[in-house]
Design a protein around this motif. Structure first.
Motif, PDB file in Angstrom:
ATOM      1  N   ALA A   1       0.810  -1.212   0.000  1.00 43.75           N
ATOM      2  CA  ALA A   1       0.000   0.000   0.000  1.00 43.75           C
ATOM      3  C   ALA A   1       0.846   1.267   0.000  1.00 43.75           C
ATOM      4  CB  ALA A   1      -0.932  -0.012   1.207  1.00 43.75           C
ATOM      5  N   ASP A   2       2.052   1.204   0.570  1.00 39.00           N
ATOM      6  CA  ASP A   2       2.900   2.392   0.625  1.00 39.00           C
ATOM      7  C   ASP A   2       3.454   2.787  -0.743  1.00 39.00           C
ATOM      8  OD1 ASP A   2       4.356   0.029   0.632  1.00 39.00           O
ATOM      9  OD2 ASP A   2       6.034   0.870   1.742  1.00 39.00           O
ATOM     10  N   HIS A   3       3.226   1.960  -1.771  1.00 34.91           N
ATOM     11  CA  HIS A   3       3.691   2.270  -3.114  1.00 34.91           C
ATOM     12  C   HIS A   3       2.573   2.821  -4.008  1.00 34.91           C
ATOM     13  CE1 HIS A   3       6.935  -0.423  -1.783  1.00 34.91           C
ATOM     14  NE2 HIS A   3       7.672   0.129  -2.720  1.00 34.91           N
ATOM     15  N   HIS A   4       1.424   3.114  -3.427  1.00 31.10           N
ATOM     16  CA  HIS A   4       0.275   3.536  -4.226  1.00 31.10           C
ATOM     17  C   HIS A   4       0.609   4.760  -5.087  1.00 31.10           C
ATOM     18  CE1 HIS A   4      -3.746   5.050  -5.250  1.00 31.10           C
ATOM     19  NE2 HIS A   4      -4.127   3.803  -5.122  1.00 31.10           N
ATOM     20  N   GLY A   5       1.331   5.704  -4.508  1.00 35.65           N
ATOM     21  CA  GLY A   5       1.660   6.921  -5.234  1.00 35.65           C
ATOM     22  C   GLY A   5       2.691   6.729  -6.323  1.00 35.65           C
ATOM     23  N   TYR A   6       3.243   5.533  -6.421  1.00 33.11           N
ATOM     24  CA  TYR A   6       4.298   5.251  -7.390  1.00 33.11           C
ATOM     25  C   TYR A   6       3.745   4.757  -8.719  1.00 33.11           C
ATOM     26  CZ  TYR A   6       9.270   4.419  -8.272  1.00 33.11           C
ATOM     27  OH  TYR A   6      10.557   4.492  -8.749  1.00 33.11           O
ATOM     28  N   VAL A   7       2.451   4.397  -8.731  1.00 38.52           N
ATOM     29  CA  VAL A   7       1.877   3.766  -9.920  1.00 38.52           C
ATOM     30  C   VAL A   7       1.920   4.701 -11.122  1.00 38.52           C
ATOM     31  CG1 VAL A   7      -0.232   2.790 -10.908  1.00 38.52           C
ATOM     32  CG2 VAL A   7       0.401   2.257  -8.552  1.00 38.52           C
ATOM     33  N   GLN A   8       1.575   5.972 -10.905  1.00 36.09           N
ATOM     34  CA  GLN A   8       1.480   6.915 -12.018  1.00 36.09           C
ATOM     35  C   GLN A   8       2.805   7.057 -12.769  1.00 36.09           C
ATOM     36  OE1 GLN A   8       0.139  10.826 -10.854  1.00 36.09           O
ATOM     37  NE2 GLN A   8      -0.472  11.385 -12.926  1.00 36.09           N
ATOM     38  N   ARG A   9       3.895   7.138 -12.022  1.00 37.38           N
ATOM     39  CA  ARG A   9       5.184   7.311 -12.710  1.00 37.38           C
ATOM     40  C   ARG A   9       5.608   6.027 -13.432  1.00 37.38           C
ATOM     41  NH1 ARG A   9       8.693   8.368  -7.323  1.00 37.38           N
ATOM     42  NH2 ARG A   9       6.706   9.306  -6.810  1.00 37.38           N
ATOM     43  N   LEU A  10       5.223   4.863 -12.896  1.00 36.23           N
ATOM     44  CA  LEU A  10       5.541   3.611 -13.582  1.00 36.23           C
ATOM     45  C   LEU A  10       4.764   3.492 -14.886  1.00 36.23           C
ATOM     46  CD1 LEU A  10       5.707   1.063 -10.621  1.00 36.23           C
ATOM     47  CD2 LEU A  10       7.623   1.983 -11.944  1.00 36.23           C
ATOM     48  N   MET A  11       3.524   3.967 -14.878  1.00 37.59           N
ATOM     49  CA  MET A  11       2.746   3.937 -16.111  1.00 37.59           C
ATOM     50  C   MET A  11       3.291   4.936 -17.130  1.00 37.59           C
ATOM     51  SD  MET A  11       0.832   1.475 -15.810  1.00 37.59           S
ATOM     52  CE  MET A  11       0.484   0.369 -14.431  1.00 37.59           C
ATOM     53  N   ALA A  12       3.760   6.078 -16.649  1.00 38.42           N
ATOM     54  CA  ALA A  12       4.392   7.048 -17.547  1.00 38.42           C
ATOM     55  C   ALA A  12       5.651   6.447 -18.167  1.00 38.42           C
ATOM     56  CB  ALA A  12       4.724   8.326 -16.775  1.00 38.42           C
ATOM     57  N   MET A  13       6.409   5.719 -17.355  1.00 36.04           N
ATOM     58  CA  MET A  13       7.605   5.035 -17.849  1.00 36.04           C
ATOM     59  C   MET A  13       7.233   4.039 -18.953  1.00 36.04           C
ATOM     60  SD  MET A  13       9.754   2.145 -15.768  1.00 36.04           S
ATOM     61  CE  MET A  13       8.319   1.050 -15.879  1.00 36.04           C
ATOM     62  N   THR A  14       6.160   3.282 -18.718  1.00 31.11           N
ATOM     63  CA  THR A  14       5.713   2.298 -19.704  1.00 31.11           C
ATOM     64  C   THR A  14       5.391   2.970 -21.035  1.00 31.11           C
ATOM     65  OG1 THR A  14       4.762   0.972 -17.916  1.00 31.11           O
ATOM     66  CG2 THR A  14       4.004   0.490 -20.144  1.00 31.11           C
ATOM     67  N   ALA A  15       4.646   4.069 -20.951  1.00 30.52           N
ATOM     68  CA  ALA A  15       4.277   4.791 -22.168  1.00 30.52           C
ATOM     69  C   ALA A  15       5.505   5.379 -22.859  1.00 30.52           C
ATOM     70  CB  ALA A  15       3.277   5.892 -21.831  1.00 30.52           C
ATOM     71  N   ALA A  16       6.476   5.831 -22.070  1.00 26.16           N
ATOM     72  CA  ALA A  16       7.690   6.409 -22.658  1.00 26.16           C
ATOM     73  C   ALA A  16       8.443   5.394 -23.503  1.00 26.16           C
ATOM     74  CB  ALA A  16       8.586   6.957 -21.553  1.00 26.16           C
ATOM     75  N   PHE A  17       8.379   4.140 -23.120  1.00 30.58           N
ATOM     76  CA  PHE A  17       9.031   3.084 -23.897  1.00 30.58           C
ATOM     77  C   PHE A  17       8.194   2.668 -25.112  1.00 30.58           C
ATOM     78  CE2 PHE A  17      11.634   2.100 -20.026  1.00 30.58           C
ATOM     79  CZ  PHE A  17      12.874   2.156 -20.641  1.00 30.58           C
ATOM     80  N   GLY A  18       7.018   3.288 -25.276  1.00 28.61           N
ATOM     81  CA  GLY A  18       6.169   2.956 -26.410  1.00 28.61           C
ATOM     82  C   GLY A  18       5.191   1.842 -26.137  1.00 28.61           C
ATOM     83  N   ASP A  19       5.063   1.442 -24.877  1.00 26.58           N
ATOM     84  CA  ASP A  19       4.148   0.376 -24.504  1.00 26.58           C
ATOM     85  C   ASP A  19       2.830   0.953 -23.991  1.00 26.58           C
ATOM     86  OD1 ASP A  19       5.924  -1.570 -25.233  1.00 26.58           O
ATOM     87  OD2 ASP A  19       6.705  -1.900 -23.228  1.00 26.58           O
ATOM     88  N   GLU A  20       1.884   0.063 -23.715  1.00 24.88           N
ATOM     89  CA  GLU A  20       0.555   0.494 -23.290  1.00 24.88           C
ATOM     90  C   GLU A  20       0.411   0.335 -21.773  1.00 24.88           C
ATOM     91  OE1 GLU A  20      -4.166  -0.365 -24.285  1.00 24.88           O
ATOM     92  OE2 GLU A  20      -2.587  -1.340 -25.452  1.00 24.88           O
ATOM     93  N   PRO A  21       0.253   1.450 -21.061  1.00 25.37           N
ATOM     94  CA  PRO A  21       0.066   1.368 -19.603  1.00 25.37           C
ATOM     95  C   PRO A  21      -1.143   0.510 -19.258  1.00 25.37           C
ATOM     96  CG  PRO A  21       0.497   3.627 -20.268  1.00 25.37           C
ATOM     97  CD  PRO A  21       0.287   2.842 -21.539  1.00 25.37           C
TER      98      PRO A  21
END
Length: 554
Positions: free
Chosen positions: A336-356
């Protein structure tokens, strides 16, 4: 008649009716488009469909009138006893006893494969879970992920996916330094450092490091001595974690070392890839990821101005490494302490050209609390600060621990009453399900002793209301597994098993498999043995997906 056969029959009925209403209306229509569901109220039938409501606008028909046409045609299909139209156009379908009861033999014949499918063939999934820092025993949060992650891997595999269980071994960074200083302090008889780790396990490992070191560890200078405690101590701690997980029924295919990312050049390769894609920029002497382009609340520093990598650099390198290893879907289970980390991981995924949320999925788990004698347990005998996997298993055993941790949704806080889990009563959910399975075996043993076997199968004799309810639940098992895989929620399997166990116990109380007294063995007894054994098979298959044993005697 199974759902696939009924769906096919429904399609065969609807296609010409839709075509007659409007030319071309049936083009592209498949059985998958025609939703079949179990009615919540079994008095409404065995199956229900909203096909008329769904298609009426497309073909320009009154939904209730169209439903009536479908009902008339479907009622003539072999195995269908009756079809009724309800409400604005719902279709309620009741199968005849023989068509419904045939499922019992289908399940027994299928055995361990009943409930599996090829729906996820071609999915190559990296499932990362637990990944606890090797600085102490696994706490309850990690234990919950161990149970849920391993169950999810089993469920996804049962649907045809190729699943790799992966443990991300955090052997790089400040927490490892604190662990080493804690071991060194314990060895030297000094108080635990202010930001260090305490507990009996630190003393144990410090002692083992000193014994394992080749030579006199106290002859080393301070830096070399701390490095020895770090290297050897982390190895011992991680071996303990692996052993604990193995004894909990959880093993991993890959143990990925964070340190390797920084020593292999993986970080530099990830930055280079993102730079090629135009998402890296330099500012204030640092290297940045332009993550705001992909929905992040701010851009992220990847390499600090002093040349050291920021935390996200490891995430970039690790994600790219997984994708380059051929995984088309990466699932990470975080606390649960990583909840705020999800958004940046999805941004990272999109930056690589993948689908969040497709190529990368994040599952967030909530806290676990143990309750004993009405009071929360907060201290471990060994770890000193938190309750651990070993504490839970010592109190209730592996089966009860795994089942208790997996039967609730991961995104809800979980209170586990240890007093309930230690009971051998129906109040204990794992006992309730396991006892149902053991009872099916007991019925089988008693049937054999009484001369009842499966030499005959007359499904039309399975007419008691408890048999209809039990068959209805058994039919649902493949759909429950498929949905649990789709939404990544193993708890749906556990809740299903509890419902199935309850229906089996009611059937057991009402329908005899063994003749009463000296009565003759009849067709109904032999047929009921098939239903008994089918229930045992589904309970066994479901418990196996949760990593929980299915005892034959209790």
């Amino acid at each position: 008649m199974n759902p696939e056969a009924l769906s096919a029959a429904l399609l065969a009925v609807i296609a010409p009716l839709a075509e007659a209403r409007r030319a071309g209306a049936s083009e592209g229509l498949t059985a998958a488009d025609l939703v079949l569901e179990r009615p919540k109220n079994r008095d409404h039938g065995d199956w229900a469909s909203n096909a008329a409501l769904k298609l009426s606008k497309q073909i320009g028909a009154n939904p209730r009138e169209f439903a009536a046409e479908i009902a008339d045609a479907l009622a003539a299909v072999d195995g269908v006893a009756s079809v009724e139209v309800a409400g604005p156009g719902f279709i309620n379908i009741r199968l005849d006893a023989a068509a419904a009861g045939a499922l019992a033999k289908t399940i027994v014949d299928a055995g361990a494969s009943f409930g599996t499918s090829t729906a996820l063939d071609g999915e190559v999934i990296n499932l990362e879970f637990v990944s606890a820092n090797p600085t102490g025993p696994i706490h309850l949060g990690g234990t919950r992920w161990a149970a849920l992650g391993d169950s999810l891997a089993r469920i996804l595999s049962a649907q045809g996916a190729s699943v790799t269980r992966e443990y991300y071994f955090n052997d790089h960074g400040a927490q490892i330094d604190r662990f080493a200083r804690s071991l060194l302090a314990a060895h030297d008889g000094l108080p635990t450092p202010e930001d260090g780790y305490g507990g009996g396990y630190i003393i144990d490992i410090a002692r083992r490091v000193a014994l394992a070191y080749e030579g006199d560890i106290d002859a080393l200078d301070d830096a070399a001595k701390q490095e020895a405690f770090r290297e050897i101590g982390v190895g011992f701690m991680f071996d303990e974690i692996k052993t604990s997980l193995h004894e909990f029924g959880v093993d991993f295919d890959v143990y990925f070392h964070e340190n390797d990312l920084h020593e292999s050049g993986a970080v530099e390769r990830a930055v280079a890839r993102l730079r090629e894609l135009g998402h890296i920029f330099e500012a204030d002497g640092a290297t940045w990821l332009r993550s705001t382009t992909f929905g992040d609340d701010r851009d992220r520093v990847v390499i600090r101005s002093n040349g050291t990598p920021a935390y996200i650099s490891g995430d970039l390198a690790y994600y790219l490494d997984k994708r380059e290893r051929g995984f088309n879907r990466c699932i990470i289970m975080l606390g649960a302490d990583h909840h705020g980390y999800v958004q940046r991981l999805m941004a990272m995924t999109a930056a690589f050209g993948d689908e969040p949320y497709v190529n990368l999925q994040i599952l967030i788990g909530q806290m676990v609390n143990l309750v004993k004698d009405g009071q929360p347990m907060r201290m471990s005998k060994r770890a000193g600060t938190v309750v651990t996997l070993e504490d839970l298993v010592e109190i209730v055993g592996v089966d009860a621990a795994r089942y208790a941790l997996v039967r609730s949704s991961a995104d809800s806080n979980l209170d586990i009453d240890l007093d309930v889990l230690q009971k051998r009563t129906n109040d204990n959910p794992v006992f309730y399900v396991q006892y149902a399975h053991a009872r099916t075996h007991n019925v089988g043993r008693n049937a054999a002793a009484s001369g009842v076997d499966r030499s005959e199968f007359a499904p039309e004799l399975l007419t008691h209301e408890t048999e209809s309810a039990l068959l209805g639940a058994l039919q649902e098992f493949p759909r429950v597994i498929a949905y649990a895989a789709e939404v990544r929620e193993p708890h749906r399997v556990a809740r299903y098993l509890e419902e199935l166990a309850g229906l089996y116990h009611k059937w057991y109380d009402n329908c005899r498999v063994i003749p009463l007294g000296d009565g003759p063995v009849e067709s109904v007894h032999r047929t009921r043995l098939w239903l008994n054994d089918a229930t045992g098979q589904v309970l066994r298959n479901g418990l196996g997906l949760l990593g929980v044993s299915a005892p034959e005697r209790m």
